[in-house]
Design a protein around this motif. Structure first.
Motif, PDB file in Angstrom:
ATOM      1  N   LEU A  31      96.977  90.019  96.185  1.00  0.00           N
ATOM      2  CA  LEU A  31      95.688  90.086  95.506  1.00  0.00           C
ATOM      3  C   LEU A  31      94.553  89.740  96.462  1.00  0.00           C
ATOM      4  O   LEU A  31      93.526  90.433  96.511  1.00  0.00           O
ATOM      5  CB  LEU A  31      95.678  89.128  94.309  1.00  0.00           C
ATOM      6  CG  LEU A  31      96.410  89.611  93.059  1.00  0.00           C
ATOM      7  CD1 LEU A  31      96.560  88.469  92.056  1.00  0.00           C
ATOM      8  CD2 LEU A  31      95.669  90.778  92.409  1.00  0.00           C
ATOM      9  N   HIS A  32      94.727  88.676  97.223  1.00  0.00           N
ATOM     10  CA  HIS A  32      93.681  88.255  98.156  1.00  0.00           C
ATOM     11  C   HIS A  32      93.523  89.252  99.302  1.00  0.00           C
ATOM     12  O   HIS A  32      92.403  89.567  99.714  1.00  0.00           O
ATOM     13  CB  HIS A  32      93.995  86.854  98.693  1.00  0.00           C
ATOM     14  CG  HIS A  32      93.854  85.790  97.656  1.00  0.00           C
ATOM     15  ND1 HIS A  32      94.325  84.507  97.838  1.00  0.00           N
ATOM     16  CD2 HIS A  32      93.313  85.796  96.413  1.00  0.00           C
ATOM     17  CE1 HIS A  32      94.049  83.774  96.760  1.00  0.00           C
ATOM     18  NE2 HIS A  32      93.450  84.536  95.891  1.00  0.00           N
ATOM     19  N   ASP A  33      94.652  89.761  99.816  1.00  0.00           N
ATOM     20  CA  ASP A  33      94.608  90.739 100.913  1.00  0.00           C
ATOM     21  C   ASP A  33      93.793  91.967 100.528  1.00  0.00           C
ATOM     22  O   ASP A  33      92.997  92.480 101.315  1.00  0.00           O
ATOM     23  CB  ASP A  33      96.018  91.214 101.275  1.00  0.00           C
ATOM     24  CG  ASP A  33      96.744  90.251 102.173  1.00  0.00           C
ATOM     25  OD1 ASP A  33      96.160  89.222 102.535  1.00  0.00           O
ATOM     26  OD2 ASP A  33      97.917  90.522 102.502  1.00  0.00           O
ATOM     27  N   ASP A  34      94.064  92.474  99.317  1.00  0.00           N
ATOM     28  CA  ASP A  34      93.413  93.722  98.899  1.00  0.00           C
ATOM     29  C   ASP A  34      91.906  93.548  98.757  1.00  0.00           C
ATOM     30  O   ASP A  34      91.136  94.490  98.993  1.00  0.00           O
ATOM     31  CB  ASP A  34      94.025  94.219  97.583  1.00  0.00           C
ATOM     32  CG  ASP A  34      95.421  94.795  97.775  1.00  0.00           C
ATOM     33  OD1 ASP A  34      95.770  95.143  98.918  1.00  0.00           O
ATOM     34  OD2 ASP A  34      96.160  94.908  96.777  1.00  0.00           O
ATOM     35  N   VAL A  35      91.483  92.347  98.371  1.00  0.00           N
ATOM     36  CA  VAL A  35      90.045  92.074  98.312  1.00  0.00           C
ATOM     37  C   VAL A  35      89.459  92.033  99.716  1.00  0.00           C
ATOM     38  O   VAL A  35      88.438  92.673 100.003  1.00  0.00           O
ATOM     39  CB  VAL A  35      89.774  90.753  97.569  1.00  0.00           C
ATOM     40  CG1 VAL A  35      88.305  90.345  97.710  1.00  0.00           C
ATOM     41  CG2 VAL A  35      90.139  90.878  96.096  1.00  0.00           C
ATOM     42  N   VAL A  36      90.122  91.298 100.607  1.00  0.00           N
ATOM     43  CA  VAL A  36      89.633  91.168 101.988  1.00  0.00           C
ATOM     44  C   VAL A  36      89.590  92.526 102.684  1.00  0.00           C
ATOM     45  O   VAL A  36      88.630  92.857 103.387  1.00  0.00           O
ATOM     46  CB  VAL A  36      90.524  90.185 102.778  1.00  0.00           C
ATOM     47  CG1 VAL A  36      90.158  90.195 104.261  1.00  0.00           C
ATOM     48  CG2 VAL A  36      90.379  88.771 102.220  1.00  0.00           C
ATOM     49  N   ASP A  37      90.646  93.317 102.456  1.00  0.00           N
ATOM     50  CA  ASP A  37      90.757  94.608 103.136  1.00  0.00           C
ATOM     51  C   ASP A  37      90.013  95.731 102.417  1.00  0.00           C
ATOM     52  O   ASP A  37      90.001  96.871 102.892  1.00  0.00           O
ATOM     53  CB  ASP A  37      92.234  95.014 103.267  1.00  0.00           C
ATOM     54  CG  ASP A  37      93.024  94.066 104.159  1.00  0.00           C
ATOM     55  OD1 ASP A  37      92.400  93.348 104.952  1.00  0.00           O
ATOM     56  OD2 ASP A  37      94.265  94.038 104.038  1.00  0.00           O
ATOM     57  N   VAL A  38      89.432  95.430 101.269  1.00  0.00           N
ATOM     58  CA  VAL A  38      88.758  96.425 100.422  1.00  0.00           C
ATOM     59  C   VAL A  38      89.711  97.598 100.150  1.00  0.00           C
ATOM     60  O   VAL A  38      89.339  98.764 100.265  1.00  0.00           O
ATOM     61  CB  VAL A  38      87.431  96.921 101.056  1.00  0.00           C
ATOM     62  CG1 VAL A  38      86.546  97.570 100.005  1.00  0.00           C
ATOM     63  CG2 VAL A  38      86.678  95.778 101.719  1.00  0.00           C
ATOM     64  N   SER A  39      90.960  97.265  99.840  1.00  0.00           N
ATOM     65  CA  SER A  39      91.974  98.295  99.588  1.00  0.00           C
ATOM     66  C   SER A  39      91.822  98.842  98.179  1.00  0.00           C
ATOM     67  O   SER A  39      91.480  98.117  97.243  1.00  0.00           O
ATOM     68  CB  SER A  39      93.378  97.712  99.758  1.00  0.00           C
ATOM     69  OG  SER A  39      93.571  97.239 101.073  1.00  0.00           O
ATOM     70  N   SER A  40      92.097 100.124  98.025  1.00  0.00           N
ATOM     71  CA  SER A  40      91.983 100.763  96.713  1.00  0.00           C
ATOM     72  C   SER A  40      93.322 101.243  96.168  1.00  0.00           C
ATOM     73  O   SER A  40      93.414 101.642  95.008  1.00  0.00           O
ATOM     74  CB  SER A  40      91.026 101.956  96.796  1.00  0.00           C
ATOM     75  OG  SER A  40      91.515 102.914  97.732  1.00  0.00           O
ATOM     76  N   ASN A  88      86.542  92.303  92.441  1.00  0.00           N
ATOM     77  CA  ASN A  88      87.003  91.316  93.417  1.00  0.00           C
ATOM     78  C   ASN A  88      87.162  89.914  92.845  1.00  0.00           C
ATOM     79  O   ASN A  88      88.159  89.238  93.096  1.00  0.00           O
ATOM     80  CB  ASN A  88      86.028  91.263  94.597  1.00  0.00           C
ATOM     81  CG  ASN A  88      86.136  92.489  95.484  1.00  0.00           C
ATOM     82  OD1 ASN A  88      87.117  93.220  95.442  1.00  0.00           O
ATOM     83  ND2 ASN A  88      85.113  92.729  96.288  1.00  0.00           N
ATOM     84  N   ALA A  89      86.170  89.457  92.092  1.00  0.00           N
ATOM     85  CA  ALA A  89      86.208  88.073  91.613  1.00  0.00           C
ATOM     86  C   ALA A  89      87.436  87.796  90.734  1.00  0.00           C
ATOM     87  O   ALA A  89      88.151  86.810  90.972  1.00  0.00           O
ATOM     88  CB  ALA A  89      84.916  87.737  90.865  1.00  0.00           C
ATOM     89  N   PRO A  90      87.736  88.637  89.726  1.00  0.00           N
ATOM     90  CA  PRO A  90      88.941  88.374  88.931  1.00  0.00           C
ATOM     91  C   PRO A  90      90.217  88.411  89.769  1.00  0.00           C
ATOM     92  O   PRO A  90      91.138  87.619  89.529  1.00  0.00           O
ATOM     93  CB  PRO A  90      88.935  89.512  87.894  1.00  0.00           C
ATOM     94  CG  PRO A  90      87.511  89.912  87.781  1.00  0.00           C
ATOM     95  CD  PRO A  90      86.953  89.764  89.169  1.00  0.00           C
ATOM     96  N   SER A  91      90.283  89.293  90.755  1.00  0.00           N
ATOM     97  CA  SER A  91      91.480  89.390  91.592  1.00  0.00           C
ATOM     98  C   SER A  91      91.697  88.118  92.396  1.00  0.00           C
ATOM     99  O   SER A  91      92.818  87.608  92.490  1.00  0.00           O
ATOM    100  CB  SER A  91      91.376  90.595  92.540  1.00  0.00           C
ATOM    101  OG  SER A  91      91.370  91.802  91.817  1.00  0.00           O
ATOM    102  N   VAL A  92      90.633  87.602  92.986  1.00  0.00           N
ATOM    103  CA  VAL A  92      90.747  86.362  93.764  1.00  0.00           C
ATOM    104  C   VAL A  92      91.169  85.209  92.867  1.00  0.00           C
ATOM    105  O   VAL A  92      92.066  84.414  93.207  1.00  0.00           O
ATOM    106  CB  VAL A  92      89.409  86.035  94.463  1.00  0.00           C
ATOM    107  CG1 VAL A  92      89.436  84.627  95.051  1.00  0.00           C
ATOM    108  CG2 VAL A  92      89.123  87.049  95.561  1.00  0.00           C
TER     109      VAL A  92
END
Length: 320
Positions: A80-89, A103-107
């Motif tokens: 979850l954190h990686d995908d936010v940092v990497d802006v992965s879709s 992003n906020a709910p994912s983190v």
């Protein structure tokens, strides 16, 4: 399910049920995102390695099930954190949680999964296990920050790259195997052997993943091909290609990394292939598997050790 899952099929089923129960929250969004991530599937290799390691050492209790779920929650939180940092879709062929909910709910749900993992770990009450997993999560966080620092740096060395993949990926494989040994009451030598096995398998998996980003296809990978280049990640195929390529090709790759420019992907792939960088990366993965298999010699022979060997071989035998 792959053949090595079948060896602990009943355990695996119990772990899946436990994961669903432990995702309970009074906050609906937490459950929605948690279930979305867990139900996306994946091979669940890290929890599998907990189960196989414990069973290989004749463990017959139930705490290995809890530990398998703990490891899966830690891994899911990092995703979850990686995908936010990497802006992965895209992950595992589906939109990422951050693409669906933001992003906020994912983190924050990642934080929930981390904390739930530690609740479960404390309930087991084994100080060795708490020491291993608290240290591991700290190392993973360091690895993620280091990867962020290394982004768009075309001067990263192979040694620097290996340090990151060990921290951000391989240490959780190592911890999964070691906690399986701890709960089975293994001695220090066996614990170290299983930790080394897991570390090398994790290294092999990450090396192959990084190679496939320049060889696979989006449908097979479950993510967009070229994502690493778009994020400016200097992975081993690029590091090796720059070492071997003529000056003009080397400069093209340097610029693509520096600018996070995936528009040059076809040219970069051609250079990676022409310089033998793909073969070099996959050979490094095979070397790691060889070390993993050697470490397994410390375990009693049997179907569980054989399954662990199959997991290691699988690392370099897949195409996604």
């Amino acid at each position: 399910m792959l053949p090595f899952h079948d060896v602990v099929a009943d355990d695996f089923s119990e772990v899946n049920d436990l994961i669903i129960r432990q995702l309970y929250s009074d906050v609906g969004l937490v459950e929605n995102i948690g279930h979305y991530l867990i139900e996306a599937g994946g091979k669940r290799l890290r929890p599998l390695m907990v189960l196989l390691s414990a069973r290989a050492l004749d463990y017959n209790g139930k705490h290995h099930l809890d530990l398998a779920a703990v490891i899966e929650f830690i891994h899911s939180a990092t995703l979850l954190h990686d995908d936010v940092v990497d802006v992965s879709s895209l992950r595992r062929g589906r939109p990422t949680a951050n693409a669906e909910w933001g992003n906020a709910p994912s983190v924050l749900v990642g934080d929930f999964l981390y904390s739930r993992a530690f609740q479960m770990m404390v309930a087991i009450g084994n100080m060795d296990i708490m020491t291993i997993l608290s240290k591991t999560t700290n190392i993973i966080a360091e690895g993620e920050v280091q990867q962020l620092v290394n982004a768009k740096d075309p001067d990263l060395t192979e040694a620097g790259y290996r340090q990151v993949i060990e921290k951000k990926t391989a240490v959780l494989f190592a911890a999964a195997c070691e906690v399986g040994a701890v709960i089975a009451g293994a001695d220090a030598t066996t614990r170290q052997a299983l930790s080394q096995y897991g570390l090398q398998v994790g290294i092999a998996f990450q090396l192959v993943d990084d190679a496939l980003d320049y060889k696979g296809d989006a449908e097979a990978l479950g993510k967009n091909v070229g994502d690493d280049l778009a994020e400016g990640k200097p992975t081993l195929p690029l590091i090796r290609a720059m070492e071997k390529a003529p000056a003009a090709d080397r400069e093209l790759i340097r610029n693509a990394i520096s600018n996070g420019d995936a528009s040059q992907l076809d040219k970069v792939v051609a250079i990676v292939e022409a310089t033998g960088a793909m073969e070099y990366t996959l050979a490094a993965a095979r070397d790691a598997v060889t070390l993993a298999l050697a470490a397994l010699e410390a375990l009693p022979k049997g179907r569980y050790r054989s399954a662990l060997a199959d997991v290691a071989e699988f690392a370099t035998g897949r195409n996604h």
